[in-house]
Design a protein around this motif. Structure first.
Motif, PDB file in Angstrom:
ATOM      1  N   ALA A 111      52.487  39.647  44.476  1.00  0.00           N
ATOM      2  CA  ALA A 111      53.340  40.572  43.900  1.00  0.00           C
ATOM      3  C   ALA A 111      52.726  42.039  44.819  1.00  0.00           C
ATOM      4  N   TRP A 112      53.671  42.986  45.079  1.00  0.00           N
ATOM      5  CA  TRP A 112      53.141  43.954  45.950  1.00  0.00           C
ATOM      6  C   TRP A 112      53.797  45.478  45.310  1.00  0.00           C
ATOM      7  N   GLY A 113      53.120  46.405  45.507  1.00  0.00           N
ATOM      8  CA  GLY A 113      53.398  47.715  45.143  1.00  0.00           C
ATOM      9  C   GLY A 113      53.208  48.752  46.541  1.00  0.00           C
ATOM     10  N   ARG A 114      54.381  49.358  46.861  1.00  0.00           N
ATOM     11  CA  ARG A 114      54.342  49.950  48.028  1.00  0.00           C
ATOM     12  C   ARG A 114      54.430  51.647  47.691  1.00  0.00           C
ATOM     13  N   ASP A 115      53.786  52.203  46.700  1.00  0.00           N
ATOM     14  CA  ASP A 115      54.270  53.574  46.271  1.00  0.00           C
ATOM     15  C   ASP A 115      52.832  54.400  46.712  1.00  0.00           C
ATOM     16  N   TYR A 116      52.773  55.678  46.124  1.00  0.00           N
ATOM     17  CA  TYR A 116      51.897  56.654  46.372  1.00  0.00           C
ATOM     18  C   TYR A 116      51.699  57.545  45.148  1.00  0.00           C
ATOM     19  N   PRO A 117      50.548  57.560  44.538  1.00  0.00           N
ATOM     20  CA  PRO A 117      49.107  57.061  45.194  1.00  0.00           C
ATOM     21  C   PRO A 117      48.841  55.808  44.756  1.00  0.00           C
ATOM     22  N   LEU A 118      47.607  55.421  44.837  1.00  0.00           N
ATOM     23  CA  LEU A 118      47.172  54.049  44.593  1.00  0.00           C
ATOM     24  C   LEU A 118      47.464  53.826  43.201  1.00  0.00           C
ATOM     25  N   ALA A 119      47.429  54.604  42.154  1.00  0.00           N
ATOM     26  CA  ALA A 119      47.398  54.178  40.717  1.00  0.00           C
ATOM     27  C   ALA A 119      48.934  53.885  40.554  1.00  0.00           C
ATOM     28  N   ARG A 120      49.984  54.352  41.235  1.00  0.00           N
ATOM     29  CA  ARG A 120      51.346  53.983  41.165  1.00  0.00           C
ATOM     30  C   ARG A 120      51.618  52.632  41.818  1.00  0.00           C
ATOM     31  N   SER A 121      51.011  52.566  43.011  1.00  0.00           N
ATOM     32  CA  SER A 121      51.170  51.012  43.630  1.00  0.00           C
ATOM     33  C   SER A 121      50.718  49.970  42.696  1.00  0.00           C
ATOM     34  N   ILE A 122      49.480  50.054  42.214  1.00  0.00           N
ATOM     35  CA  ILE A 122      49.049  48.854  41.185  1.00  0.00           C
ATOM     36  C   ILE A 122      49.903  48.753  39.906  1.00  0.00           C
ATOM     37  N   GLU A 123      50.551  49.946  39.580  1.00  0.00           N
ATOM     38  CA  GLU A 123      51.117  49.727  38.299  1.00  0.00           C
ATOM     39  C   GLU A 123      52.672  49.013  38.817  1.00  0.00           C
ATOM     40  N   THR A 124      53.041  49.254  39.875  1.00  0.00           N
ATOM     41  CA  THR A 124      54.386  48.442  40.465  1.00  0.00           C
ATOM     42  C   THR A 124      53.969  47.088  40.933  1.00  0.00           C
TER      43      THR A 124
END
Length: 206
Positions: A111-124
């Protein structure tokens, strides 16, 4: 449920690393999940509450790894890797595959997360992986979840198919052996009967 942080390698697993389970030999959280244990815990709890996944884990010895890695521009890839003991394979083949690192006895979901910053990406990415691990359920007019269940079911069916084929071969071989024994017994009986008839004939001609 015990969560351990060790290397992402099935060869590092110890059968006794997790005494709380009969068939789940170990659970590892790797990569970025070492820095975000609360997100890793969401994945662990989701898997624990998935009946079909747990049934698979109770049927086959498994090692589980939850992994998250940073991609380009703070994107994150999360994954779950379920390494299972393929009981349809011989010990020699398992040993050879372990030495060569060629074993395909695992189910992996990404599964992937392509947000910013990193903390939001790993949450997604974690939220998306939770969705994939969750049992299938109807939401509105569609369905969500069930991806892991589908892959585990396919792995289970493939193992059962090979086991059934082996069983049929064993039955066929056993029948062949039984026929050979029956033919041998019949030959011995017929030979003995012939010998007796010959001896009776000789006695009659005296």
């Amino acid at each position: 449920m015990l969560v351990q942080n060790v290397g992402l390698s099935q060869n590092n697993y110890s059968k006794n690393s997790n005494p709380n389970f009969t068939s789940i030999r170990s659970v590892r959280c790797e990569g970025l999940y070492k820095k975000y244990p609360e997100l890793a815990n969401n994945l662990v709890e989701t898997l624990k509450n998935n009946p079909k996944a747990m049934a698979f884990c109770k049927k086959y010895d498994v090692d589980i790894v939850f992994y998250a890695a940073k991609q380009m521009q703070d994107a994150v890839q999360s994954s779950v890797h379920i390494f299972f003991d393929n009981i349809s394979k011989s010990k020699f083949r398992k040993f050879f595959e372990k030495l060569t690192g060629s074993s395909s006895d695992q189910v992996t979901i990404h599964a992937w997360g392509r947000d910013y910053p990193l903390a939001r990406s790993i949450e997604t990415s974690t939220a998306n992986l939770v969705e994939a691990i969750s049992p299938e359920r109807k939401v509105g007019k569609g369905y969500r979840g069930g991806l892991l269940d589908s892959h585990l079911q396919s792995a289970d069916e493939n193992i059962e198919k090979v086991l059934q084929e082996k069983l049929q071969k064993d039955i066929k071989a056993a029948k062949k052996v039984a026929r050979a024994k029956a033919d041998k017994s019949k030959l011995e009986y017929d030979t003995s009967s012939l010998q007796k008839s010959i001896e009776d004939l000789i006695d009659s001609g005296k």
